[in-house]
Structure formats: structure tokens, C-alpha cells
Design a protein around this motif. Structure first.
Motif, mmCIF file in Angstrom:
data_model
loop_
_atom_site.group_PDB
_atom_site.id
_atom_site.type_symbol
_atom_site.label_atom_id
_atom_site.label_comp_id
_atom_site.label_asym_id
_atom_site.label_seq_id
_atom_site.Cartn_x
_atom_site.Cartn_y
_atom_site.Cartn_z
ATOM 1 N N ASP A 113 0.825 -1.202 0.000
ATOM 2 C CA ASP A 113 0.000 0.000 0.000
ATOM 3 C C ASP A 113 0.866 1.261 0.000
ATOM 4 N N SER A 114 2.016 1.171 -0.622
ATOM 5 C CA SER A 114 2.964 2.279 -0.655
ATOM 6 C C SER A 114 2.315 3.561 -1.151
ATOM 7 N N PHE A 115 2.732 4.669 -0.569
ATOM 8 C CA PHE A 115 2.300 5.999 -0.990
ATOM 9 C C PHE A 115 2.544 6.197 -2.488
ATOM 10 N N LEU A 116 3.610 5.609 -3.020
ATOM 11 C CA LEU A 116 3.976 5.810 -4.419
ATOM 12 C C LEU A 116 3.165 4.974 -5.393
ATOM 13 N N HIS A 117 2.537 3.890 -4.921
ATOM 14 C CA HIS A 117 1.805 3.008 -5.832
ATOM 15 C C HIS A 117 0.707 3.796 -6.554
#
Length: 166
Positions: A113-117
Motif C-alpha cells: 500500500d505504498s504511498f507511491l503506488h
């Protein structure tokens, strides 16, 4: 609620040879993930500069021509290249002229759930010159890796062109 499709992009840009182009169709603040100078060592090595100015957008606000592959980091394009620089980010570049255009966030095993995804970014230098003033950086990230202090207050002379060129 998403913004209606626009017939004209709000911003656009390209690589140096113009083989890869992009359009930013939605600059809504809610879709802007960041607008920062990045001092990370990956950006330094990819750009050959002490830092880069990157603007990232969510929700498909940026479209590339040729298009980015949807669910893969493998490009079948003869000009659009994608290079994995970390577990969470791939870089987008032109295979013909080598211009680093930006990046695309990837889910990682450690942080799905990375901020960058889902975020696609472009470097401010590849924006059309008339568009660049609309994107003033909002801060610095990865500042602990800085090579030099900000150029704005370094006391060195500033030149509009190369010294000695007319």
C-alpha cells in the motif's frame, strides 16, 4: 467524483528528441502527490545532478505517448523505456535520446500500500517551457543525502547563459 475529460491538456512535455510525449490532463490538488526537489542518491545518479525537481500525480492524470504498459514494467515500445531503480519505483526514459522523463510507483512486497503506488511523476525540466512556472517546488525530500546546499543562497554568481556566450 472525477474531473471531466478535457479536450486540451493542462500541461505537456516531451523527451529531448520528442519521440516520447506526455500530457497532464488533471492538475487538481487532490491528484498531485508531490511537487518537490528530491536529493535521493538514485535521482542523483539517474540525472547526474545534485537534485531533481519532480511532480507526481495520481489517478491517471498523466498520459504518455507511446502509452505506459498498464500492469507491467515491461515496455514493448521501441522508444519508451522503463528501468527498475528500487523495489518501489521504476524510471521512465526515452530509449532514443536517453532523457529521464520521470517515474512510476510500484507496490513492493514490504509495502503493498505504498504511498507511491499508482503515482506517475515527471521531471520539471521535460515540461514545455511555458508550463514550468506553474510548478514551483513545495519543499525538499531526501535532504539528508544532499550533495550541496540550495543554489539559491550559495553566494555564487548566477548566469542566464554560459559565461562568454552571446
Amino acid at each position: 467524483m472525477s474531473s471531466p475529460a478535457r479536450s486540451h491538456p493542462l500541461a505537456h512535455g516531451s523527451c529531448f528528441c520528442k519521440a516520447v510525449t506526455f500530457h497532464i490532463n488533471d492538475m487538481d490538488a487532490a491528484n498531485c502527490a508531490w511537487n518537490m526537489y528530491c536529493h535521493c542518491t538514485i535521482c542523483q545518479r539517474i540525472s547526474g545532478a545534485p537534485f531533481v525537481h519532480s511532480i507526481g500525480f495520481r489517478n491517471g492524470a498523466i498520459t504518455f505517448n507511446p502509452p505506459l504498459p498498464e500492469d507491467s514494467d515491461e515496455s514493448n515500445s521501441s522508444v519508451l523505456g522503463i528501468y527498475h531503480t528500487s523495489t518501489f519505483l521504476s524510471r521512465i526514459h526515452c530509449k532514443r535520446c536517453g532523457t529521464n522523463l520521470g517515474g512510476r510507483g510500484r507496490p513492493s512486497a514490504n509495502n503493498p500500500d505504498s504511498f507511491l503506488h499508482g503515482v506517475v511523476s515527471v521531471m520539471s525540466g521535460v515540461l514545455a517551457p511555458e508550463i514550468r512556472p506553474k510548478f514551483q517546488p513545495q519543499g525538499h525530500v531526501m535532504y539528508k543525502f544532499r550533495i550541496t546546499e540550495s543554489a539559491a543562497n550559495d553566494g555564487l554568481p548566477k548566469f542566464d547563459e554560459f559565461p562568454g556566450e552571446n
